[in-house]
Design a protein around this motif. Sequence first.
Motif, short mmCIF file in Angstrom:
data_model
loop_
_atom_site.label_atom_id
_atom_site.label_comp_id
_atom_site.label_asym_id
_atom_site.label_seq_id
_atom_site.Cartn_x
_atom_site.Cartn_y
_atom_site.Cartn_z
N PHE A 126 8.26 62.08 44.10
CA PHE A 126 9.54 62.16 43.39
C PHE A 126 10.04 63.60 43.37
O PHE A 126 9.25 64.54 43.40
CB PHE A 126 9.38 61.64 41.96
CG PHE A 126 9.00 60.19 41.90
CD1 PHE A 126 9.99 59.21 41.89
CD2 PHE A 126 7.67 59.81 41.90
CE1 PHE A 126 9.64 57.87 41.86
CE2 PHE A 126 7.32 58.47 41.87
CZ PHE A 126 8.30 57.49 41.85
N ASP A 127 11.35 63.76 43.29
CA ASP A 127 11.94 65.09 43.20
C ASP A 127 11.91 65.57 41.74
O ASP A 127 11.35 64.89 40.87
CB ASP A 127 13.35 65.11 43.79
CG ASP A 127 14.37 64.30 43.02
OD1 ASP A 127 14.08 63.87 41.88
OD2 ASP A 127 15.48 64.08 43.54
N GLU A 128 12.53 66.72 41.50
CA GLU A 128 12.51 67.33 40.17
C GLU A 128 13.24 66.49 39.12
O GLU A 128 13.03 66.66 37.92
CB GLU A 128 13.06 68.76 40.19
CG GLU A 128 14.53 68.87 40.57
CD GLU A 128 14.81 68.78 42.08
OE1 GLU A 128 15.99 68.63 42.43
OE2 GLU A 128 13.87 68.83 42.88
N LYS A 129 14.10 65.57 39.55
CA LYS A 129 14.80 64.68 38.62
C LYS A 129 14.13 63.30 38.53
O LYS A 129 14.73 62.35 38.07
CB LYS A 129 16.26 64.52 39.04
CG LYS A 129 17.05 65.82 38.91
CD LYS A 129 18.49 65.62 39.30
CE LYS A 129 19.22 66.95 39.15
NZ LYS A 129 20.59 66.88 39.59
N ASN A 130 12.90 63.25 39.02
CA ASN A 130 12.09 62.03 38.97
C ASN A 130 12.68 60.87 39.78
O ASN A 130 12.54 59.72 39.43
CB ASN A 130 11.82 61.59 37.52
CG ASN A 130 10.54 60.80 37.42
OD1 ASN A 130 9.62 60.97 38.22
ND2 ASN A 130 10.48 59.90 36.45
N ARG A 131 13.37 61.22 40.88
CA ARG A 131 13.91 60.22 41.80
C ARG A 131 13.02 60.17 43.03
O ARG A 131 12.56 61.21 43.52
CB ARG A 131 15.33 60.58 42.22
CG ARG A 131 16.35 60.54 41.09
CD ARG A 131 17.70 60.94 41.61
NE ARG A 131 17.57 62.31 42.16
CZ ARG A 131 18.57 63.17 42.30
NH1 ARG A 131 19.79 62.82 42.00
NH2 ARG A 131 18.36 64.37 42.78
#
Length: 173
Positions: A126-131
């Motif tokens: 996941f990326d930093e935005k939890n996507r």
Amino acid sequence: MHPSVFELFRQPDFQKLSSVSDRIGYLSHYFLGKPYLANPQGEGDDAEFDTAPLYRFDGFDCVTYVNNILALALSRDFAEFQKKLLQINYYDGDAKFEKRFHFMSLDWNPQNQKNNIVRDITCEIFDEKNRSIAMLAEGEIDKPHWFLKKSEHESETRKNAREAVAFGKFCFL
């Protein structure tokens, strides 16, 4: 000076590493600085199509680097390395061009997951935005047509090599 790869398995620093990830880190550092080589590995001297060595350690392309590091990391001796390398690279561990895992998404990934060598964690990243960073790309791979084109190219290359040798013999008689 680094020990040879054949001696690598006897090195105390390597032997004491129990996790595969630690062994991969050690081996990655060990081979750091080796040059990029185009098509560095094949099925060996007796192969029908690709007579490049089955393994080598003086240089790599991206796939052979991963294959060699992974096979070494999963092995405790050189014989086990050779067996693992065949399992990682070929259907049924049979070193033949037509059984090589030529395509990552079609051959290498599914077969090495099936053989419990790797696990797909793509959907777990996941990326930093939890996507999820995973994206799906679809395409068609026509292996029979690819093999046919590859065979035609090899035949032409061999014909040209035979003509060059024949011409060379003629010139030097």
